[in-house]
Motif scaffolding. Structure first.
Motif: not given
Length: 535
Positions: A479-490
């Motif tokens: 799920i951390a990967g899904v979050l990063v995919e949608h919102a990036g890392t900024e």
């Protein structure tokens, strides 16, 4: 008999034994029971001959009474008594059981068994309980005899012998469809397996009840077993009444009240499996006597709530959660009263449990609590969900299919209490989405609507990764990967970026492959290069 093989003369011997049995039945039975197991063909034939005689009713009653008083009652009373005699005493109930099997197998009519069934059924159930998980009680010097037993599928397994005898008894007095149903459901195999034994008792009880074989005399005998010294016997009774609670028959027999009290008391039994069956029985009360549940709701809720504190057995806790889900769904929030708040707080503590059965049961109960929240509890549950929604979203990708499905159901029931409008609408509208697709959709909505909630979900993910078992660690990284995919890392602060560091450490180590694969996906989503594996 071993030396006389001519059929005519053997028939004379059979008739001679039958004449002796007609006038001295007890002596003949005692003589035949002196034969060792496995029975030789002559002894088997003699029992079958006696089973075809007119005094078979008396024969079965004598055997039944002997089985009822055999076993432990025949144990050694003096230390001077040879050990071999103790083993012979332990073998006696098995010999009697085998004798009943041979007699019943040759009956031409079911009259004798039908008449004795209310007494014979509990005796055989007790014998099954006594032999569960046991081996043949032969003395140490009889290793050659043990080798000789190989191939005798019943005589070398005392529990199977008891089950075969019960099946033979039921075959004489039940319609074939009931026996077919028992075999199809796997009742006999479950009864023989100590781990599946309670489920086997439940299957057997359900079929016998529908077949009209369970009567008040049987119930009264098994009621006494709830307080027996033997844990196996208490388990047999608890599993029996747990299944019986689904039916209104107990009320018809006017013995509902003492059974309900006994099950509530058995939730504190020393045996964890007995406690589990007691909790199951209280939950099944919803099906068998919902009006009685409302009358005794306080005692039932308190007994099941105590089950949630049973840290010695995850099975008891899971059973209590599932039973509470049934009870709360029947009573609704208003009738549950102040216990509602305690149940909600206790239930969420199992969301990240290591045992999948606990997680699944907790999500089931939490969804029922959400659906049952009346006006009095709506504000409380809204506050409650502010602390738990992230865990629910996280477990949509739970590695256990049952837990994932239960979590999805709970989240949909909790959706009206969510403060995020677009997320709430997405959950309500997209009912066709799978759990993983629903999780992806929620993460997409969070990225657009509320970075604060997105960050809260990421923090819950990191906490799950650091505290949970390997299976949940992989789900957390996913799920951390899904979050990063949608919102990036900024949007990641130094604290949130700790999970990325943890993922890097996972890849450098030699951990579980599932966690390593999830860590690799997370790092790819962040655009980080995968570091070389350590040699």
């Amino acid at each position: 008999m071993p030396t006389m093989q001519q059929d005519t003369l053997r028939r004379v011997l059979f008739e001679a034994v039958s004449l002796l049995a007609r006038y001295h039945l007890g002596s003949v039975i005692d003589s035949l029971l002196q034969k060792r197991l496995p029975m030789d063909s002559d002894t088997v034939e003699l029992w079958r001959v006696l089973g075809r005689k007119f005094f078979v009713n008396q024969l079965l009653r004598v055997l039944m009474e002997k089985l009822k008083h055999s076993g432990n009652d025949q144990a050694r009373t003096s230390s001077a008594k040879p050990e071999a005699d103790d083993h012979e005493a332990a073998l006696e109930p098995l010999k009697i059981t085998r004798a009943i099997f041979e007699v019943v197998s040759t009956l031409q009519t079911s009259e004798a068994v039908q008449r004795l069934l209310p007494e014979l059924l509990p005796v055989l159930l007790k014998q099954i309980s006594a032999t569960l998980g046991k081996e043949m009680p032969f003395p140490q010097f009889s290793s050659q005899r043990k080798l000789f037993l190989k191939g005798h599928t019943s005589d070398d397994n005392p529990c199977r012998l008891s089950l075969e005898t019960l099946e033979a008894v039921l075959r004489t007095c039940l319609d074939g469809k009931w026996l077919w149903l028992l075999r199809k459901q796997g009742a006999w195999a479950a009864l023989e397996d100590p781990r599946a034994h309670p489920d086997g008792v439940g299957l057997l009880t359900g079929v016998l009840l529908r077949a009209g074989t369970i009567s008040l005399p049987v119930v009264l005998v098994l009621t006494q077993w709830l307080d027996a010294p033997s844990a196996n016997l208490r388990l047999m009774a608890a599993a029996f009444f747990a299944e019986l609670m689904k039916e209104p028959a107990l009320q018809e027999w006017r013995c509902f009240q003492p059974i309900l009290g006994a099950l509530a008391e058995k939730t504190q039994d020393p045996s964890s499996t007995v406690r589990q069956m007691a909790a199951r029985g209280l939950g099944n009360l919803v099906s068998g006597a919902p009006e009685k549940l409302r009358k005794h709701k306080g005692a039932v809720l308190e007994a099941l709530r105590r089950g949630l504190e049973d840290m010695a057995s995850a099975e008891v806790v899971a059973e209590s959660l599932l039973a509470l889900a049934k009870v709360v769904d029947e009573l609704k929030g208003k009738a549950v009263g102040s216990t509602f708040k305690d149940l909600a707080k206790a239930t969420r503590s199992f969301f990240d449990a290591e045992q999948a059965s606990l997680r699944s049961a907790a999500f089931t109960l939490y969804g029922v609590l959400a659906a049952s929240a009346t006006r009095r509890w709506r504000s409380f549950f809204t506050e409650e969900l502010a602390n738990t929604w992230a865990s629910l979203v996280l477990h949509l990708r739970d590695p256990d299919p049952g837990a994932s499905m239960a979590c999805q159901g709970a989240l949909r029931l909790c959706a009206p209490f969510l403060g995020l409008r677009r997320v709430r609408q997405g959950i309500a509208v997209n009912t066709w989405l799978s759990a993983a697709e629903l999780q992806d959709d929620i993460c997409s909505q969070l990225a657009q609507e509320s970075p604060e909630h997105q960050q809260a979900l990421y923090i819950a993910t990191r906490r799950c990764f650091l505290r949970s078992c390997v299976d949940l660690q992989a789900a957390a990284l996913d799920i951390a990967g899904v979050l990063v995919e949608h919102a990036g890392t900024e949007w990641l602060t130094g604290e949130e970026a700790m999970l990325l560091s943890a993922a890097l450490r996972v890849l450098r180590g030699d951990g579980d492959p599932r966690v390593q694969q999830a860590a690799a996906r997370l790092l790819r989503a962040t655009g980080l290069e995968q570091p070389p594996r350590r040699r």
